[in-house]
Design a protein around this motif. Structure first.
Motif, PDB file in Angstrom:
ATOM      1  N   PRO A  15       9.550  13.819 -41.991  1.00  0.00           N
ATOM      2  CA  PRO A  15       8.101  14.017 -41.857  1.00  0.00           C
ATOM      3  C   PRO A  15       7.701  15.131 -40.889  1.00  0.00           C
ATOM      4  O   PRO A  15       6.755  15.876 -41.154  1.00  0.00           O
ATOM      5  N   ASP A  16       8.419  15.269 -39.775  1.00  0.00           N
ATOM      6  CA  ASP A  16       8.093  16.339 -38.826  1.00  0.00           C
ATOM      7  C   ASP A  16       8.396  17.715 -39.409  1.00  0.00           C
ATOM      8  O   ASP A  16       7.639  18.663 -39.224  1.00  0.00           O
ATOM      9  N   THR A  17       9.501  17.812 -40.124  1.00  0.00           N
ATOM     10  CA  THR A  17       9.858  19.077 -40.769  1.00  0.00           C
ATOM     11  C   THR A  17       8.833  19.422 -41.846  1.00  0.00           C
ATOM     12  O   THR A  17       8.384  20.569 -41.935  1.00  0.00           O
ATOM     13  N   VAL A  18       8.472  18.450 -42.643  1.00  0.00           N
ATOM     14  CA  VAL A  18       7.476  18.657 -43.707  1.00  0.00           C
ATOM     15  C   VAL A  18       6.158  19.129 -43.099  1.00  0.00           C
ATOM     16  O   VAL A  18       5.530  20.077 -43.596  1.00  0.00           O
ATOM     17  N   ARG A  19       5.748  18.513 -41.992  1.00  0.00           N
ATOM     18  CA  ARG A  19       4.498  18.892 -41.339  1.00  0.00           C
ATOM     19  C   ARG A  19       4.554  20.330 -40.836  1.00  0.00           C
ATOM     20  O   ARG A  19       3.620  21.098 -41.032  1.00  0.00           O
ATOM     21  N   LEU A  20       5.677  20.719 -40.206  1.00  0.00           N
ATOM     22  CA  LEU A  20       5.816  22.089 -39.700  1.00  0.00           C
ATOM     23  C   LEU A  20       5.782  23.117 -40.836  1.00  0.00           C
ATOM     24  O   LEU A  20       5.132  24.154 -40.732  1.00  0.00           O
ATOM     25  N   VAL A  21       6.475  22.822 -41.907  1.00  0.00           N
ATOM     26  CA  VAL A  21       6.496  23.755 -43.048  1.00  0.00           C
ATOM     27  C   VAL A  21       5.117  23.819 -43.693  1.00  0.00           C
ATOM     28  O   VAL A  21       4.638  24.907 -44.036  1.00  0.00           O
ATOM     29  N   ASP A  22       4.468  22.685 -43.849  1.00  0.00           N
ATOM     30  CA  ASP A  22       3.117  22.676 -44.416  1.00  0.00           C
ATOM     31  C   ASP A  22       2.152  23.489 -43.551  1.00  0.00           C
ATOM     32  O   ASP A  22       1.310  24.217 -44.072  1.00  0.00           O
ATOM     33  N   GLU A  23       2.276  23.382 -42.233  1.00  0.00           N
ATOM     34  CA  GLU A  23       1.431  24.168 -41.333  1.00  0.00           C
ATOM     35  C   GLU A  23       1.721  25.659 -41.479  1.00  0.00           C
ATOM     36  O   GLU A  23       0.808  26.484 -41.457  1.00  0.00           O
ATOM     37  N   ALA A  24       2.997  25.995 -41.619  1.00  0.00           N
ATOM     38  CA  ALA A  24       3.365  27.408 -41.771  1.00  0.00           C
ATOM     39  C   ALA A  24       2.816  27.988 -43.079  1.00  0.00           C
ATOM     40  O   ALA A  24       2.452  29.159 -43.151  1.00  0.00           O
ATOM     41  N   LEU A  25       2.727  27.151 -44.111  1.00  0.00           N
ATOM     42  CA  LEU A  25       2.243  27.594 -45.420  1.00  0.00           C
ATOM     43  C   LEU A  25       0.737  27.406 -45.599  1.00  0.00           C
ATOM     44  O   LEU A  25       0.182  27.815 -46.619  1.00  0.00           O
ATOM     45  N   ALA A  26       0.084  26.798 -44.622  1.00  0.00           N
ATOM     46  CA  ALA A  26      -1.311  26.386 -44.781  1.00  0.00           C
ATOM     47  C   ALA A  26      -2.269  27.539 -45.064  1.00  0.00           C
ATOM     48  O   ALA A  26      -3.041  27.484 -46.019  1.00  0.00           O
ATOM     49  N   ILE A  56       4.653  28.645 -52.381  1.00  0.00           N
ATOM     50  CA  ILE A  56       5.262  29.959 -52.121  1.00  0.00           C
ATOM     51  C   ILE A  56       5.295  30.785 -53.404  1.00  0.00           C
ATOM     52  O   ILE A  56       4.898  31.958 -53.413  1.00  0.00           O
ATOM     53  N   VAL A  57       5.753  30.188 -54.490  1.00  0.00           N
ATOM     54  CA  VAL A  57       5.838  30.907 -55.765  1.00  0.00           C
ATOM     55  C   VAL A  57       4.445  31.313 -56.239  1.00  0.00           C
ATOM     56  O   VAL A  57       4.250  32.419 -56.752  1.00  0.00           O
ATOM     57  N   GLY A  58       3.467  30.452 -56.045  1.00  0.00           N
ATOM     58  CA  GLY A  58       2.088  30.782 -56.409  1.00  0.00           C
ATOM     59  C   GLY A  58       1.560  31.980 -55.637  1.00  0.00           C
ATOM     60  O   GLY A  58       0.878  32.842 -56.188  1.00  0.00           O
ATOM     61  N   ALA A  59       1.895  32.038 -54.343  1.00  0.00           N
ATOM     62  CA  ALA A  59       1.470  33.178 -53.525  1.00  0.00           C
ATOM     63  C   ALA A  59       2.150  34.465 -53.995  1.00  0.00           C
ATOM     64  O   ALA A  59       1.514  35.530 -54.051  1.00  0.00           O
ATOM     65  N   ARG A  65      12.297  34.258 -43.793  1.00  0.00           N
ATOM     66  CA  ARG A  65      13.484  33.397 -43.785  1.00  0.00           C
ATOM     67  C   ARG A  65      13.094  31.930 -43.898  1.00  0.00           C
ATOM     68  O   ARG A  65      13.801  31.138 -44.522  1.00  0.00           O
ATOM     69  N   VAL A  66      11.955  31.573 -43.300  1.00  0.00           N
ATOM     70  CA  VAL A  66      11.446  30.206 -43.422  1.00  0.00           C
ATOM     71  C   VAL A  66      11.022  29.959 -44.872  1.00  0.00           C
ATOM     72  O   VAL A  66      11.288  28.898 -45.430  1.00  0.00           O
ATOM     73  N   ALA A  67      10.382  30.960 -45.494  1.00  0.00           N
ATOM     74  CA  ALA A  67       9.968  30.822 -46.895  1.00  0.00           C
ATOM     75  C   ALA A  67      11.192  30.636 -47.799  1.00  0.00           C
ATOM     76  O   ALA A  67      11.172  29.804 -48.714  1.00  0.00           O
ATOM     77  N   ILE A  68      12.251  31.380 -47.547  1.00  0.00           N
ATOM     78  CA  ILE A  68      13.478  31.235 -48.337  1.00  0.00           C
ATOM     79  C   ILE A  68      14.077  29.841 -48.138  1.00  0.00           C
ATOM     80  O   ILE A  68      14.474  29.185 -49.107  1.00  0.00           O
ATOM     81  N   ALA A  69      14.115  29.388 -46.897  1.00  0.00           N
ATOM     82  CA  ALA A  69      14.648  28.046 -46.620  1.00  0.00           C
ATOM     83  C   ALA A  69      13.795  26.969 -47.288  1.00  0.00           C
ATOM     84  O   ALA A  69      14.322  25.984 -47.802  1.00  0.00           O
ATOM     85  N   ALA A  70      12.475  27.175 -47.301  1.00  0.00           N
ATOM     86  CA  ALA A  70      11.592  26.212 -47.965  1.00  0.00           C
ATOM     87  C   ALA A  70      11.814  26.213 -49.473  1.00  0.00           C
ATOM     88  O   ALA A  70      11.738  25.164 -50.117  1.00  0.00           O
ATOM     89  N   LEU A  71      12.107  27.365 -50.045  1.00  0.00           N
ATOM     90  CA  LEU A  71      12.412  27.425 -51.477  1.00  0.00           C
ATOM     91  C   LEU A  71      13.701  26.666 -51.785  1.00  0.00           C
ATOM     92  O   LEU A  71      13.816  25.999 -52.807  1.00  0.00           O
ATOM     93  N   GLN A  72      14.667  26.773 -50.900  1.00  0.00           N
ATOM     94  CA  GLN A  72      15.960  26.148 -51.137  1.00  0.00           C
ATOM     95  C   GLN A  72      15.982  24.665 -50.794  1.00  0.00           C
ATOM     96  O   GLN A  72      16.643  23.884 -51.479  1.00  0.00           O
ATOM     97  N   HIS A  73      15.283  24.280 -49.721  1.00  0.00           N
ATOM     98  CA  HIS A  73      15.414  22.911 -49.218  1.00  0.00           C
ATOM     99  C   HIS A  73      14.098  22.154 -49.094  1.00  0.00           C
ATOM    100  O   HIS A  73      14.118  20.974 -48.750  1.00  0.00           O
ATOM    101  N   GLY A  74      12.983  22.819 -49.324  1.00  0.00           N
ATOM    102  CA  GLY A  74      11.679  22.196 -49.127  1.00  0.00           C
ATOM    103  C   GLY A  74      11.269  21.288 -50.273  1.00  0.00           C
ATOM    104  O   GLY A  74      11.990  21.117 -51.263  1.00  0.00           O
ATOM    105  N   LEU A  75      10.094  20.724 -50.128  1.00  0.00           N
ATOM    106  CA  LEU A  75       9.533  19.851 -51.156  1.00  0.00           C
ATOM    107  C   LEU A  75       9.017  20.682 -52.334  1.00  0.00           C
ATOM    108  O   LEU A  75       8.682  21.858 -52.165  1.00  0.00           O
ATOM    109  N   PRO A  76       8.946  20.087 -53.511  1.00  0.00           N
ATOM    110  CA  PRO A  76       8.445  20.827 -54.684  1.00  0.00           C
ATOM    111  C   PRO A  76       7.067  21.453 -54.461  1.00  0.00           C
ATOM    112  O   PRO A  76       6.820  22.582 -54.884  1.00  0.00           O
TER     113      PRO A  76
END
Length: 183
Positions: free
Chosen positions: A25-36, A67-70, A50-61
């Motif tokens: 949950p903490d990781t999801v929150r941080l990534v969501d904030e970064a993408l907000a 990211i892909v939409g952007a 690099r965070v965007a690449i990591a989110a593509l590889q390991h993040g939630l759908p």
């Protein structure tokens, strides 16, 4: 989130967190904030990409879709960007059957001449190579490049793409009939 992702040390910690505990949950929150605000800014940032690449590889759908939409909004521009092109390459590795990824591929193939221009760009050439590895897009991409053979052969990066994918007259003649019916 965003300041952490764009920080020289913070991005490394967030990437490591995504790789080891992407659904925490903490990781999801941080990534969501970064993408907000605007994921495109993250994709274009020296460390944020690099965070965007990591989110593509390991993040939630939903994070992948964001990211892909952007990237889909200005795919030609991002394909020529030093950092965003790396994110675009990884996005093309995703499941091509997802609507967002299919839209990204369709946007890259929309204008055949533009694909050839990308192949002649230092960062765009890498995106074109990756597109040529996508099973559903391979034949359409090869057709686009085949139509720009002269331009690709004259350009430093275009010639490398041409050679990398094996687009030589001899190889194509053996795999399919030559134009005009001759072999």
């Amino acid at each position: 989130g965003r300041r952490f992702a764009n920080n020289a040390r913070g991005h490394a910690a967030l990437c490591e967190r995504l790789a080891t505990a992407g659904d925490d949950p903490d990781t999801v929150r941080l990534v969501d904030e970064a993408l907000a605000e605007d994921p495109a800014l993250l994709c274009c940032h020296k460390f944020g990409h690099r965070v965007a690449i990591a989110a593509l590889q390991h993040g939630l759908p939903r994070q992948r879709e964001r990211i892909v939409g952007a990237l889909s909004s200005h795919v030609q521009r991002f394909a020529r960007h030093r950092f965003a092109s790396q994110v675009l390459e990884r996005a093309l590795e995703l499941d091509g059957s997802s609507p967002a990824c299919a839209g990204l591929i369709a946007e890259l193939l929309r204008y055949p001449g533009v694909l050839a221009k990308l192949a002649c760009h230092c960062f765009g050439a890498k995106v074109v190579r990756r597109l040529l590895c996508v099973p559903g897009a391979q034949s359409a991409a090869v057709d686009c490049l085949w139509n720009a053979e002269e331009r690709l052969r004259k350009d430093r990066f275009g010639c490398q793409v041409w050679q990398d994918v094996g687009l030589t007259a001899g190889r194509l003649v053996h795999s399919s009939p030559a134009p005009g019916g001759g072999a």
